[in-house]
Write a protein that holds these residues in place. Structure first.
Motif: not given
Lengths: 502, 194
Positions: A322-341
């Motif tokens: 659940s904490g990582m879900a918040i991190i994911l939202a934060g990264l996306l908001a900063f314009g960073v797309q997590p994933g293989p790229a």
């Protein structure tokens, strides 16, 4: 790697800010580090991306650290991930060794976090097949196996432990079923559509119940004064962690693997790490009575899980918790797309995150050790001085989840449940584990049956895991019966040979 | 870790097991009426849970009818001491008298510091919840703190006033000012700022 370090050197104040904020909030019962992250994320988004990401990651890295203090000193987990720390930590506090227990837990979680960061650094490119192999059928079977295994370390009475877990799972189904929007046991009340919230349930079962028992007992939380000076206890706790280095490694490894499996939850990581060490330790049979090794086993998994949870989050965009879900939202908001790229385009950012994880763990542990002696004095205060503030804080923690008075009433209701569970020998931790894992169990089951049909139960890994779970349930009574038969035969044989008088 | 406090000596254990069985039976029966996806996992979990609960109830009943009657709590001077059976790690039952509770440093050694029964403790918590519902958190918290410290703890007025007065200040600073969490104002609406 060096680029990440250079970025970090510019953002050290934000690292410290994240550590302070997460630790300060995590020591309040019911307000785990994830709460601070969720509440403060909108403000972090106004910062420079590097500063914001550093603060966010620092908060995530130490979200479990501050939990140790309330779990051990007051027997009240700051969040679900602190439950297992209460098993041995709270009895140690009652013996006057609270500071030692906290120091051992903090240093173990620091080492666990460092191991998590190290593994994250070396394994990101190579763990893709493993993470992708963990599909809904395997996750379903893993959760079933986890529930069964955890029942075996919850206490002497396995039937009560299993019943506690199953009860928690059933109560977690209250609310709206996600895929069909069907109402289950909501009795037409709109406020129950989202189901029972975890924090009020946790605070009711632990905080309210512990305060009721403290009211009944009278006196203070600690049954004895602090056995040694705080500094000596701190050093003793750190030495304990060094002495039980194998337990740290075992538990950290278990927490890491659980963290890699998406959505397994903090409490599962702690429990599995704890049970792993309990099974192999020479003093495993004393776990739960105030063994420092038990505290170490519980806490080493807590922060190593964060490193493991970052693997699917960063590498595949699948939040590991659940904490990582918040991190994911934060990264996306900063314009960073997590994933293989991300591993190709943002390598320096990935290394920055790894460095933040490592340093934040060290700073968080040192900060918490600094405030522990002060907080430990609270355990020697009269109960009449601390019951009211703790109940008020717990009530606020419940209310702050979504600003609903119903959650306060839920806390009260589960306070009654917690008192009854403890009074009659059932397992509150297993109840909570079941409550946390219930929705995950259902989601993975439904996904598995939709993707693969009923034949998902015949997948090789699923078969193996379920057979182990069934064997774990059936084996103890069978083994006991076999032992009784063999003993009876031995006695009969001795009587016949004249060695045992009738 | 939670320890078993009693093993089949007290009717409460049997009653609780019966209540759990009844609750799970109700949930399973009502789950059968949900639509297909909504009922699957509740039934997959609920039926085994019902079996386990029934098994536990029968164990409790057998133990209750076999064991001597529970003797209840014994009240020591200024303290309540539980009398119960503890299950050792080896699985055998032993009867223990738990007298490990020395007076906490600085606490007055009087009957006034003796604990309150669990039911009364839960009533205190229920009272706090009710007060919050009516008056809101910032008003209810100091009221509860003062009432509890004075009537149960028999604390001196200076401590009561200090802690009660400080409570809303700390709550306001921490939650409203720092964390921007709006505090519940209760049915009355509250005259203190949220």
């Amino acid at each position: 790697m060096a680029d990440g370090l250079v970025l970090l050197l510019d953002a050290v104040p934000y690292l410290l800010l994240g550590v302070f904020l997460a630790t300060g909030v995590a020591v309040i019962p019911g307000l785990g580090g994830s709460f601070a992250l969720a509440v403060l994320l909108p403000f972090l988004l106004r910062l420079d991306p590097v500063a914001g990401i550093v603060t966010m990651m620092a908060m995530a890295a130490v979200s479990g650290t501050g939990n140790t203090i309330t779990s051990v000193l007051f027997g009240i987990p700051g969040s679900a991930s602190g439950v297992v720390s209460t098993f041995d930590g709270f009895p140690m506090t009652q013996r006057g060794e609270g500071v030692r227990a906290v120091a051992a837990g903090l240093s173990a979680s620091m080492v666990g976090g460092l191991i998590g960061a190290l593994v994250l650094g070396v394994s990101l490119p190579v763990l893709r097949p493993l993470v992708l192999a963990l599909r809904p059928p395997e996750l379903f079977a893993l959760i079933v196996l986890s529930l069964v295994f955890m029942s075996f370390v919850a206490g002497a009475d396995r039937l009560k432990a299993l019943l506690s877990a199953l009860l928690g799972v059933m109560l977690s189904f209250i609310g709206m079923e996600a895929s069909t929007a069907s109402q289950r046991w909501t009795f037409g009340d709109l406020r129950l559509w989202d189901g029972l919230q975890l924090v009020p349930v946790l605070l009711g079962v632990y905080a309210v119940a512990e305060m009721v028992f403290l009211m009944r007992r009278g006196g203070a939380i600690a049954h004895r004064p602090q056995q040694q000076r705080p500094l000596r206890q701190l050093l003793a706790g750190v030495r304990d962690t060094a002495h039980h280095w194998f337990a740290v490694l075992q538990s950290a490894a278990a927490g890491l693997w659980v963290g890699i499996a998406p959505g397994m939850g903090d409490i599962a990581a702690q429990f599995i790490g704890y049970s792993q060490v309990a099974r192999t330790s020479k003093r495993g049979h004393l776990f739960g009575t105030g063994e420092v090794e038990g505290v170490i086993a519980a806490d080493a998994a807590t922060n190593s899980k964060e490193g493991g949870a970052l693997i699917p989050t960063l590498a595949f965009g699948i939040p590991g918790s659940s904490g990582m879900a918040i991190i994911l939202a934060g990264l996306l908001a900063f314009g960073v797309q997590p994933g293989p790229a991300m591993l190709v385009e943002y390598v320096d950012l990935v290394w920055l995150i790894i460095w933040v994880l490592a340093l934040a763990n060290i700073l968080g542990a040192l900060l918490c050790m600094g405030i522990t002696p002060l907080l430990a004095k609270v355990t020697n205060l009269r109960g009449s001085l601390i019951v009211a503030p703790i109940l008020v804080l717990s009530l606020l923690g419940s209310y702050s989840v979504r600003g609903a008075y119903l959650d306060v009433v839920t806390m009260l209701a589960f306070g009654v449940v917690g008192v009854l569970l403890k009074e009659f020998g059932y397992s509150r931790p297993l109840f909570l584990v079941g409550f946390v894992l219930g929705p995950l169990l259902e989601r993975n089951y439904l996904l598995a049956s939709r993707l693969f049909g009923p034949s998902f139960l015949l997948r090789p890994v699923v078969v193996v895991l379920l057979v182990i779970a069934v064997a774990a349930i059936c084996w103890p009574p069978v083994a006991a019966r076999v032992r009784r038969m063999l003993r009876a035969r031995q006695v009969t044989a001795r009587r016949r040979s004249g060695h045992v008088p009738r | 870790m939670d320890e078993p406090q009693r093993v089949g000596r007290h009717p409460g254990g049997l009653l609780f097991a019966c209540c759990l069985t009844g609750l799970l039976l109700g949930m399973v029966l009502s789950a059968a009426g949900f639509n297909a996806d909504a009922r699957t996992v509740p039934l997959v979990i609920g039926v085994p849970a019902l079996l386990v609960a029934s098994l536990q109830t029968s164990r409790e009943f057998r133990a209750f009818s076999r064991e001597p009657r529970w003797q209840g709590h014994r009240r020591g001077i200024g303290r309540i001491r539980p009398l119960g059976t503890r299950v050792t790690p080896e699985g055998s039952s032993i009867t223990e008298i738990d007298d490990r509770w020395p007076e906490a440093a600085g606490s007055p050694a009087s009957v006034a510091t003796a604990g309150v029964p669990s039911a009364a403790g839960l009533l205190w918590v229920a009272g706090l919840v009710a007060l919050v519902g009516v008056f809101g958190i910032l008003v209810a918290a100091p009221m509860f703190t003062a009432a509890y410290m004075r009537s149960v703890g028999r604390e001196r007025w200076i401590a009561v006033v200090a802690l009660s007065a400080g409570t809303p200040v700390v709550l306001h600073l921490l939650f409203t000012w720092l964390l921007d969490v709006e505090l519940y104002r209760g049915m009355v609406g509250g005259w203190m700022p949220s």
